[in-house]
Enzyme design. Sequence first.
Site, PDB file in Angstrom:
ATOM      1  N   GLU A  26      48.139  45.991  41.980  1.00  0.00           N
ATOM      2  CA  GLU A  26      47.771  47.158  43.281  1.00  0.00           C
ATOM      3  C   GLU A  26      48.938  48.564  43.744  1.00  0.00           C
ATOM      4  O   GLU A  26      48.030  49.427  43.159  1.00  0.00           O
ATOM      5  CB  GLU A  26      46.964  46.178  44.716  1.00  0.00           C
ATOM      6  CG  GLU A  26      45.533  47.130  44.987  1.00  0.00           C
ATOM      7  CD  GLU A  26      45.159  46.340  45.758  1.00  0.00           C
ATOM      8  OE1 GLU A  26      45.325  45.302  45.713  1.00  0.00           O
ATOM      9  OE2 GLU A  26      43.712  46.562  46.349  1.00  0.00           O
TER      10      GLU A  26
ATOM     11  N   GLN B 271      31.622  55.965  46.244  1.00  0.00           N
ATOM     12  CA  GLN B 271      32.572  55.774  46.331  1.00  0.00           C
ATOM     13  C   GLN B 271      33.060  57.268  45.726  1.00  0.00           C
ATOM     14  O   GLN B 271      31.698  58.360  44.921  1.00  0.00           O
ATOM     15  CB  GLN B 271      33.504  55.068  45.002  1.00  0.00           C
ATOM     16  CG  GLN B 271      34.515  53.904  45.869  1.00  0.00           C
ATOM     17  CD  GLN B 271      35.177  52.562  45.549  1.00  0.00           C
ATOM     18  OE1 GLN B 271      34.411  52.754  44.654  1.00  0.00           O
ATOM     19  NE2 GLN B 271      35.494  52.467  45.757  1.00  0.00           N
TER      20      GLN B 271
ATOM     21  N   ASP C 146      40.681  53.269  51.804  1.00  0.00           N
ATOM     22  CA  ASP C 146      39.250  52.481  53.138  1.00  0.00           C
ATOM     23  C   ASP C 146      40.267  52.414  54.371  1.00  0.00           C
ATOM     24  O   ASP C 146      40.131  52.876  55.291  1.00  0.00           O
ATOM     25  CB  ASP C 146      40.411  50.509  53.306  1.00  0.00           C
ATOM     26  CG  ASP C 146      39.143  50.603  51.307  1.00  0.00           C
ATOM     27  OD1 ASP C 146      38.601  51.471  50.652  1.00  0.00           O
ATOM     28  OD2 ASP C 146      38.760  49.414  51.765  1.00  0.00           O
TER      29      ASP C 146
END
Length: 447
Positions: free
Chosen positions: A410, A107, A168
């Site tokens: 989030e 990542q 993503d």
Amino acid sequence: MSDNADALNAAKEVLKNNDRGLYTAPAEPYPHQWLWDSCFIAIGLRHLDVERAKMEILSLLRGQWSNGMIPHIIFSRGREYRRDQNIWRSWASPFAPDKAKTSGITQPPMLAEAIVRVGQKMKTVERRSWYRQVWPNLLAYHEWLYRERDPHGEGLVLQVHPWETGLDNSPPWMSELQNHLLPTWIRIVKALRLDLIIGLFRRDTRKIPDGQRLSTVEALALFDAQRRLRRKAYNTSDILDHSLFVIEDLAFNSILVRANDHLLDIARSIRADVPPELLKNMKLTVKAFEELWDPYTEMYYPRDFVTHRLLKEPSVSSLLPLYAGHISKERAAALVKLIENEHLFGPAYPIPSTPLNSPWFNPERYWQGPTWFNTNWLIIDGLRRFGYHHHADALTESMLELVKEHGCYEYFNPITGEPLGAENFGWTAALTIDLIAPPKATTRVPK
Ligand code: 9WN
């Protein structure tokens, strides 16, 4: 700062509840340890407990592969997590650690930033010993990035899966997917509208409305892409001809540029030698980064690894060169203009993960519109280093407003501020704590 007391307490509570001993889980739907989540979380934890912040980073290093890679997930132990571990089967690679089950990709390299930020909370002697402790791991990771992910020695590192970018379903990657890369079986699923049925079996949309996550077609493609990597045991040289995606991502490379600067600062502080090959590669990265600039649209973009074609879909990554540093003041000013524009990156609750004028923009869908705290934090850091303190302050204020109003979600709708995704999200909490803490004048203004 007293009006921030409630937000601060709420954020501390989230980190306490998500604490799994060795590491902090991002949120209830994400029970494992994630690489960049733990880095952001350590940046917040350092204000509460430096030892715990160190542990957050050290626990990441237990997952490091013997070739230097730091995986994007280290799985929780326990029978209930076998299924997740089996999706990846890290044991297929001879480089994977014996003691931890991990994913097989990485990542964004936020590690160096987290090490430095935690180090800022220590006295000089303690800091040097902290740096010495993590130096071999940090060095091995950056050497892996160049050895495996810059096979032609061009200065930019490639990513083989959107999960490696942490963003993503961001537009440049998803538009590549939809326009060029969709596997035949998924095209058929799409044409027959079978995704509507498959979507009913998704685990990730049990607790979070499906309009806030990836589309089922995107999710299927991401799993297909992961299977291809697993078949080659995550070995980059075998993967290159086989992978669905091979892209030099803009967010990843922006973070790498900054991480390289931190690595050099760490080396200087402990008088460690940086291998000449790595030094050469790092210098090349700063130069090659400018190849991602498109003079016609006046923006930076990711690039196709093979053809060097720029993937001209704007996203929040387009602003991350501010965080990278090294770009000219003129280009930084051009990016700040995008942030100021209310029709692009400047709605009521900035900064959207996709600009408002993009055909991909959806204020609720994951990385295709919502405002996220980690990308905002990176942009704030970049704005400050370029001297845009007023912009950085305004952005900080609007983020704290979101947390005060709704809690540590989030992500948030950039137009209405509505909270979205998982509640009690780790990096939202940690970065809230960091934004509330008094700023430290430690960062240099680029020349
Ligand atoms: C896949 C954990 C991670 C973040 C990523 C975010 C999301 C995972 C997922 O959650 O990715 O790695 O299941 O969607 O996109 O940035 O690190 O919070």
